[in-house]
Structures are given as C-alpha cells and as structure tokens.
Scaffold this motif. Structure first.
Motif, mmCIF file in Angstrom:
data_model
loop_
_atom_site.group_PDB
_atom_site.id
_atom_site.type_symbol
_atom_site.label_atom_id
_atom_site.label_comp_id
_atom_site.label_asym_id
_atom_site.label_seq_id
_atom_site.Cartn_x
_atom_site.Cartn_y
_atom_site.Cartn_z
ATOM 1 N N ASN A 275 0.809 -1.144 0.095
ATOM 2 C CA ASN A 275 0.075 0.204 -0.099
ATOM 3 C C ASN A 275 0.828 1.275 0.018
ATOM 4 O O ASN A 275 1.882 1.087 -0.423
ATOM 5 N N LEU A 276 0.478 2.459 0.484
ATOM 6 C CA LEU A 276 1.302 3.747 0.417
ATOM 7 C C LEU A 276 1.474 4.228 1.983
ATOM 8 O O LEU A 276 1.250 5.318 2.290
ATOM 9 N N ILE A 277 1.529 3.286 2.958
ATOM 10 C CA ILE A 277 1.690 3.514 4.323
ATOM 11 C C ILE A 277 3.083 4.074 4.684
ATOM 12 O O ILE A 277 4.204 3.202 4.364
ATOM 13 N N SER A 278 3.219 5.364 5.261
ATOM 14 C CA SER A 278 4.270 5.904 5.735
ATOM 15 C C SER A 278 4.604 5.574 7.117
ATOM 16 O O SER A 278 6.028 5.709 7.517
ATOM 17 N N HIS A 279 3.834 5.485 7.953
ATOM 18 C CA HIS A 279 3.556 5.677 9.344
ATOM 19 C C HIS A 279 2.977 4.528 9.975
ATOM 20 O O HIS A 279 1.719 4.159 9.387
ATOM 21 N N ILE A 280 3.384 3.927 10.974
ATOM 22 C CA ILE A 280 2.839 2.859 11.762
ATOM 23 C C ILE A 280 2.321 3.589 12.711
ATOM 24 O O ILE A 280 2.454 3.972 13.913
ATOM 25 N N ARG A 281 0.668 3.576 12.488
ATOM 26 C CA ARG A 281 -0.330 4.084 13.460
ATOM 27 C C ARG A 281 -1.631 3.437 13.432
ATOM 28 O O ARG A 281 -1.763 2.572 12.455
ATOM 29 N N GLY A 282 -2.352 3.705 14.420
ATOM 30 C CA GLY A 282 -3.746 3.002 14.458
ATOM 31 C C GLY A 282 -4.025 1.638 14.791
ATOM 32 O O GLY A 282 -4.858 1.234 14.547
ATOM 33 N N LEU A 283 -2.858 1.334 15.542
ATOM 34 C CA LEU A 283 -2.859 -0.221 15.964
ATOM 35 C C LEU A 283 -2.969 -0.375 17.530
ATOM 36 O O LEU A 283 -3.079 -1.650 18.041
ATOM 37 N N ASP A 284 -3.136 0.681 18.102
ATOM 38 C CA ASP A 284 -3.143 0.741 19.729
ATOM 39 C C ASP A 284 -3.979 -0.070 20.308
ATOM 40 O O ASP A 284 -3.592 -0.744 21.261
ATOM 41 N N ASP A 285 -5.198 -0.436 19.604
ATOM 42 C CA ASP A 285 -6.132 -1.136 20.359
ATOM 43 C C ASP A 285 -6.238 -2.710 19.954
ATOM 44 O O ASP A 285 -6.920 -3.682 20.504
ATOM 45 N N LEU A 286 -5.331 -3.092 18.781
ATOM 46 C CA LEU A 286 -5.327 -4.355 18.234
ATOM 47 C C LEU A 286 -4.380 -5.431 18.981
ATOM 48 O O LEU A 286 -3.635 -5.838 18.340
ATOM 49 N N THR A 287 -4.599 -5.509 20.387
ATOM 50 C CA THR A 287 -3.405 -6.323 21.111
ATOM 51 C C THR A 287 -3.724 -7.721 20.691
ATOM 52 O O THR A 287 -3.117 -8.349 21.373
#
Length: 378
Positions: free
Chosen positions: A144-156
């Motif tokens: 994809n075109l992802i530059s930053h790893i974010r948005g995973l805080d709750d996916l434990t």
C-alpha cells in the motif's frame, strides 16, 4: 525430456543421474533450498500477474521518491464494497480494489472478523480498525502507501502483521502487540531495527529489502525462530546472542565477511548467506546443528571448516572458487545425512563439465541430488 547418464558407482552399484534441466537461477534469486517462499525479499509472496502499487520497490531497495508513486485510479468511497459479505464472516480478502479509506469499508459490522487482507490498494493511513480489537488476529496491508505505523493501539490480539512493500521508515507503535508471532516489514525504507522491545512471542521477523546496516535491538525477542534480513547493507553477524531459539537466519545479499560471530547461535539449523563477501567457511565450528547451509555466489576457495557440521543435509555452494574434489570428499564424505550438494559454476565443475557430476557422486556416494540432477542407486 529427461536426460539420463549411467555410471558404475562404489561396490558395483548402478547409478543413474537424472537431469531435470530447470532454467538457471538469475542473480539475486533465492536458492531452491529456502523452506519458506515468504522469505528472501518478499517478492515470492506476490503473484506474478499482480500489478503492484509500488512497482519501484521490486527493482530498487533504496527507492525514496515520494512523488514517484503510481497513484492509480481512485474509486469513490466504497460503503457498499463489502455488502455481500455475511456479518459473521471471519475472513475478508479485498485486494486490488483501489481502496484508499479503511473507515469507508465500515468494518465494525463484522464482529467476528479474525483475518483482514487489504493487499495492493492505495491505503495511506491505518485507521478505522479499533472496533475489531476483540476478534482481529491477522492484518495484511502488504503493498500500500503507508508511511507511518499508527492506528494499531487497540489491536492487542494481533498475532500476524504484514506491512511489507510500503514506505515505512521507522518501526514504531507495535511493541504493545504482545501476542504477535509473525511480523513482516519487507521492502520498506527502514534503516534501524528498533521498537521491538517486549515482543516475547514473536517467532518470525522479516526485514528483507530495507536499508539496515546493523543487527541490533533484538535481545528481547526470546522466542524468535526465523530472522529474514536479506538484501540490506549489513556488514557483521553481531547482535544475535540474545536469540536462544533462532534456528533459521536468511542474510543473503549483504556484505558479510566473517562467520565467527555465529558461535553465539549454536542452535542454528538453517543459514542462507549467499551473495555476500565470504572467502572462507571457517567460523562455523560451533554450529554443529546446521542442516542447510547456502553459501552460493561468494568467493570461497576451500571447504575447510565444515568438519564439525555432522548434521548437514543440504550444502549449496554454487558460483564460488572451489576446485578440489579431494577436499570435497574430505570435508563432506562423512556427512551421512547429506542428500543435496550444489557446486555448479565452481572451477571443479567448469574444468570438466562432462565428468563433474560423476566425480562428485563417487566422492559423496550418500547424496541424492547434485545441482539439478537427482541420483538414483540400483
């Protein structure tokens, strides 16, 4: 058609050398000995027919031109894209759909979703996944075109995360994912191994085709079994002493000269280190559990150092400078479990190609495959 050569071997046994004559490997391809097609630099996980969002990543591991990404055709918000899926589905695979906005998929509808694959889309931000926190275990955002790893805080509850073939520079915001067992970050722009502290359940880490120069910050990965770091700029095999369970190391296409630091990994079973700068195999004395050793495309002149490798089953040494059949017999003749050897492209093969395989077979009567040739005893 299969070509068959016949020769009388030791003790009067009849030998057939069956050449399946496959096409030669191109420079930089993984050896046929690789156990997992997800390794090397990740290309083998893409169907040959696929159209990549980041095609430049395949040919240039240092690609960095933010303005040179092929944007493709963006579709309108796809609120209806998944309307045909039952609400209790546990897997959604939606590739090549030109998705840019994850929230537009309204994934919160799927309360039992365990695996989400959105490969080869136009996603720039990881968002809209928190509602899946209780069920989601595998997240695949390859290409994809992802530059930053974010948005995973709750996916434990994630056990597998694939962010390969994106535009990520730094490993961040994932060390809270304590249940991760598989992490893929192939073909990004990562220069430093960092942000992995506390991932004590991680078994497989893929960092091939990045810009890494040093193996470091791996000590907390006490369960790691496979480390794939091919096609980087690594010069030394250091920083691995804290990996007591590492059994497979793929470090092809780097700049390694010295094998002696591997004494810190006596449990290692598979080593893929082709396309480096090795001139000798000395330094493997403490790696007696090695079953597969791939050292093709180096500058090795001698097999000295293989003596202690009593468990060796496969030895890949094509395109080196090995010239002595006597040494082949001396260093490998006692390896009872040895089934496969590759010496193509060495002086011992190039000097007399017509006799080469028979000479290897007579020196190593236990082998079942010489290069692409399968040996049959009768």
């Amino acid at each position: 058609m299969t070509a068959v050569e016949e020769e009388n071997g030791p003790s009067g046994h009849h030998i057939e050398l069956v050449d399946d004559n496959p096409p030669p490997r191109r420079s930089g391809e993984p050896s046929p000995g690789l156990r997992d097609s997800k390794g090397w630099d990740g290309k083998l996980r893409v169907p040959k027919s696929a159209l990549l969002t980041n095609p430049e990543a395949l040919s240039d591991s240092d690609y960095s031109d933010e303005d040179n990404v092929i944007p493709g055709e963006e579709l309108a918000a796809d609120e209806d894209l998944l309307d045909g899926e039952p609400l209790d589905v546990d897997e959604i695979v939606c590739t090549h759909s030109k998705i840019k906005d994850i929230p537009a998929l309204r994934l919160e509808r799927f309360t039992e979703l365990a695996r989400l694959c959105l490969r080869q889309n136009l996603i720039q931000d990881i968002e809209g996944l928190s509602a899946l926190a209780n069920s989601l275990k595998e997240l695949d955002l390859y290409d994809n075109l992802i530059s930053h790893i974010r948005g995973l805080d709750d996916l434990t509850n994630l056990t597998s995360l694939d962010l390969s073939f994106n535009k990520i520079r730094h490993i961040k915001h994932i060390n809270h994912l304590k249940n991760l067992t598989d992490l893929y970050l192939v073909a990004n722009k990562i220069s430093n191994i960092e942000g992995l502290d506390g991932l004590t359940k991680l078994r497989q880490l893929e960092l091939g085709s990045n810009r890494i120069r040093e193996l470091k910050n791996l000590d907390s990965l006490i369960s790691l079994e496979e480390l794939w770091v091919a096609k980087n700029k690594i010069t030394e095999l250091r920083g691995l002493s804290g990996l007591p369970n590492l059994r497979l190391l793929s470090i092809q296409s780097n700049r390694i000269r010295d094998l002696s630091p591997l004494r810190e990994l006596p449990q290692l079973e598979e080593l893929y280190i082709s396309h480096n700068a090795l001139e000798t195999l000395t330094g493997l004395e403490h790696n007696s559990r090695l079953r597969v050793l791939e050292v093709s495309n180096n500058r090795i002149t001698s097999l000295a150092g293989l003596g202690p490798l009593v468990a060796l089953e496969e030895f890949w040494a094509s395109y080196n400078q090995i010239s002595d059949f006597v040494e082949v017999e001396k260093e490998l003749g006692d390896k009872k479990n040895l089934t496969t050897v590759y010496f193509e492209g060495n002086p011992l093969q190039l000097r007399s190609p017509a006799l080469y395989r028979n000479k290897v077979r007579l020196a190593l009567p236990q082998v079942q495959q010489i290069d692409a040739t399968f040996v049959r005893m009768s």
